[in-house]
Design an enzyme around this catalytic site. Sequence first.
Site, mmCIF file in Angstrom:
data_model
loop_
_atom_site.group_PDB
_atom_site.id
_atom_site.type_symbol
_atom_site.label_atom_id
_atom_site.label_comp_id
_atom_site.label_asym_id
_atom_site.label_seq_id
_atom_site.Cartn_x
_atom_site.Cartn_y
_atom_site.Cartn_z
ATOM 1 N N ASP A 98 -23.907 -14.794 8.444
ATOM 2 C CA ASP A 98 -24.915 -13.900 9.018
ATOM 3 C C ASP A 98 -24.275 -13.193 10.223
ATOM 4 O O ASP A 98 -23.565 -12.210 10.055
ATOM 5 C CB ASP A 98 -26.105 -14.790 9.398
ATOM 6 C CG ASP A 98 -27.310 -14.054 9.916
ATOM 7 O OD1 ASP A 98 -27.553 -12.933 9.505
ATOM 8 O OD2 ASP A 98 -28.042 -14.634 10.759
ATOM 9 N N LYS A 142 -26.617 -28.166 6.481
ATOM 10 C CA LYS A 142 -26.918 -28.724 5.176
ATOM 11 C C LYS A 142 -26.909 -27.644 4.103
ATOM 12 O O LYS A 142 -26.848 -27.920 2.915
ATOM 13 C CB LYS A 142 -28.315 -29.364 5.195
ATOM 14 C CG LYS A 142 -28.504 -30.494 6.168
ATOM 15 C CD LYS A 142 -29.965 -30.971 6.097
ATOM 16 C CE LYS A 142 -30.285 -31.892 7.220
ATOM 17 N NZ LYS A 142 -31.734 -32.145 7.302
ATOM 18 N N ASP A 166 -32.820 -23.333 3.819
ATOM 19 C CA ASP A 166 -34.160 -23.820 4.188
ATOM 20 C C ASP A 166 -34.881 -22.907 5.164
ATOM 21 O O ASP A 166 -34.298 -22.001 5.761
ATOM 22 C CB ASP A 166 -34.037 -25.190 4.864
ATOM 23 C CG ASP A 166 -33.495 -25.071 6.304
ATOM 24 O OD1 ASP A 166 -32.511 -24.325 6.504
ATOM 25 O OD2 ASP A 166 -34.069 -25.689 7.214
ATOM 26 N N GLU A 178 -19.691 -22.103 2.934
ATOM 27 C CA GLU A 178 -20.920 -21.797 3.685
ATOM 28 C C GLU A 178 -22.004 -21.317 2.740
ATOM 29 O O GLU A 178 -21.707 -20.714 1.703
ATOM 30 C CB GLU A 178 -20.634 -20.674 4.683
ATOM 31 C CG GLU A 178 -19.950 -21.152 5.948
ATOM 32 C CD GLU A 178 -20.676 -20.648 7.184
ATOM 33 O OE1 GLU A 178 -21.865 -20.982 7.369
ATOM 34 O OE2 GLU A 178 -20.059 -19.891 7.944
ATOM 35 N N ASP A 179 -23.250 -21.509 3.129
ATOM 36 C CA ASP A 179 -24.365 -20.945 2.365
ATOM 37 C C ASP A 179 -24.462 -19.440 2.608
ATOM 38 O O ASP A 179 -24.600 -18.646 1.698
ATOM 39 C CB ASP A 179 -25.688 -21.640 2.717
ATOM 40 C CG ASP A 179 -25.960 -21.721 4.222
ATOM 41 O OD1 ASP A 179 -25.090 -21.307 5.038
ATOM 42 O OD2 ASP A 179 -27.044 -22.193 4.604
ATOM 43 N N PHE A 225 -34.571 -12.781 5.966
ATOM 44 C CA PHE A 225 -34.446 -14.241 6.002
ATOM 45 C C PHE A 225 -34.737 -14.802 4.613
ATOM 46 O O PHE A 225 -35.815 -14.596 4.065
ATOM 47 C CB PHE A 225 -35.402 -14.842 7.035
ATOM 48 C CG PHE A 225 -35.148 -16.303 7.242
ATOM 49 C CD1 PHE A 225 -34.116 -16.719 8.078
ATOM 50 C CD2 PHE A 225 -35.915 -17.255 6.589
ATOM 51 C CE1 PHE A 225 -33.858 -18.073 8.253
ATOM 52 C CE2 PHE A 225 -35.658 -18.612 6.769
ATOM 53 C CZ PHE A 225 -34.627 -19.015 7.601
ATOM 54 N N VAL A 226 -33.744 -15.490 4.041
ATOM 55 C CA VAL A 226 -33.886 -15.978 2.664
ATOM 56 C C VAL A 226 -33.863 -17.510 2.608
ATOM 57 O O VAL A 226 -33.332 -18.161 3.512
ATOM 58 C CB VAL A 226 -32.773 -15.418 1.750
ATOM 59 C CG1 VAL A 226 -32.911 -13.915 1.591
ATOM 60 C CG2 VAL A 226 -31.388 -15.784 2.274
HETATM 61 P P1 5GP Z 1 -24.223 -17.239 11.522
HETATM 62 O O1 5GP Z 1 -23.542 -18.156 12.468
HETATM 63 O O2 5GP Z 1 -23.275 -16.526 10.590
HETATM 64 O O3 5GP Z 1 -25.158 -16.303 12.227
HETATM 65 O O4 5GP Z 1 -25.218 -18.085 10.657
HETATM 66 C C1 5GP Z 1 -24.824 -19.025 9.765
HETATM 67 C C2 5GP Z 1 -25.936 -20.018 9.503
HETATM 68 O O5 5GP Z 1 -27.229 -19.511 9.851
HETATM 69 C C3 5GP Z 1 -26.015 -20.293 8.044
HETATM 70 O O6 5GP Z 1 -25.130 -21.309 7.670
HETATM 71 C C4 5GP Z 1 -27.468 -20.666 7.858
HETATM 72 O O7 5GP Z 1 -27.654 -22.028 8.106
HETATM 73 C C5 5GP Z 1 -28.217 -19.865 8.913
HETATM 74 N N1 5GP Z 1 -28.789 -18.633 8.339
HETATM 75 C C6 5GP Z 1 -28.429 -17.356 8.576
HETATM 76 N N2 5GP Z 1 -29.189 -16.492 7.886
HETATM 77 C C7 5GP Z 1 -30.068 -17.246 7.170
HETATM 78 C C8 5GP Z 1 -31.112 -16.926 6.240
HETATM 79 O O8 5GP Z 1 -31.411 -15.781 5.891
HETATM 80 N N3 5GP Z 1 -31.785 -17.990 5.725
HETATM 81 C C9 5GP Z 1 -31.513 -19.283 6.061
HETATM 82 N N4 5GP Z 1 -32.258 -20.231 5.486
HETATM 83 N N5 5GP Z 1 -30.537 -19.606 6.932
HETATM 84 C C10 5GP Z 1 -29.816 -18.604 7.475
#
Ligand code: 5GP
Length: 183
Positions: free
Chosen positions: A101, A42, A157, A97-98, A150-151
């Site tokens: 990470d 989301k 969220d 993407e938001d 973590f933001v």
């Molecule tokens: P990745 O697969 O790149 O590790 O993570 C992607 C997803 O992890 C993002 O779309 C998000 O939903 C969640 N995510 C990663 N870091 C953060 C963060 O600092 N805060 C939040 N709220 N979600 C995160």
Amino acid sequence: MHRNIEEILITEEEIRKRVRELSQRISKDYKDRCVTFIGVLKGSFVFLSDILKNLTIDCNVDFIGLSSYEGTKSTGIVRTVLDLKENIQDKDVIIVEDIVDSGLTANYLIHNFRTRRPKSIRICTLLDKPAARKIYVPVKYKGFSIPNKFVVGYGLDYNENYRNLPYIGVLKKSAIKKEDLCQ
Ligand code: 5GP
């Protein structure tokens, strides 16, 4: 500022300015073409909506729902919980993407979408945490690089809260459930 926010990393005004710039760049790069934006639910919905409002090209919008996070921790296993409604074959796709990470989500999406034979695929993310990367991801459009914290806010969220904050902020330790602090 919200009582559970320790620090504002990116203000509402900074986000507005940067999103406008990204929209203009995309509009220029895809001039006279139609882009299919795929929002990753989301967390990307606020960002995607602001990107769209500033575009000057034609576009389609679709969503995909993924899950890999519980609380503040990634499980490392990406699952599709809601698939695309539209066929993306021969389309110019931009995944929105938001935050990138570890990169596992974006990597999963690129491989998944490639099998559907789009004309092109690019990634647009509001936030990038380069220090947390586990796998290379070719990010074409990026809002901001941030430290490995973590933001929340602007769609992001913590256990479904804080998506409505207009800025990107770091949560206070006291607002993170105790079990999330134990490894
Ligand atoms: P990745 O697969 O790149 O590790 O993570 C992607 C997803 O992890 C993002 O779309 C998000 O939903 C969640 N995510 C990663 N870091 C953060 C963060 O600092 N805060 C939040 N709220 N979600 C995160």
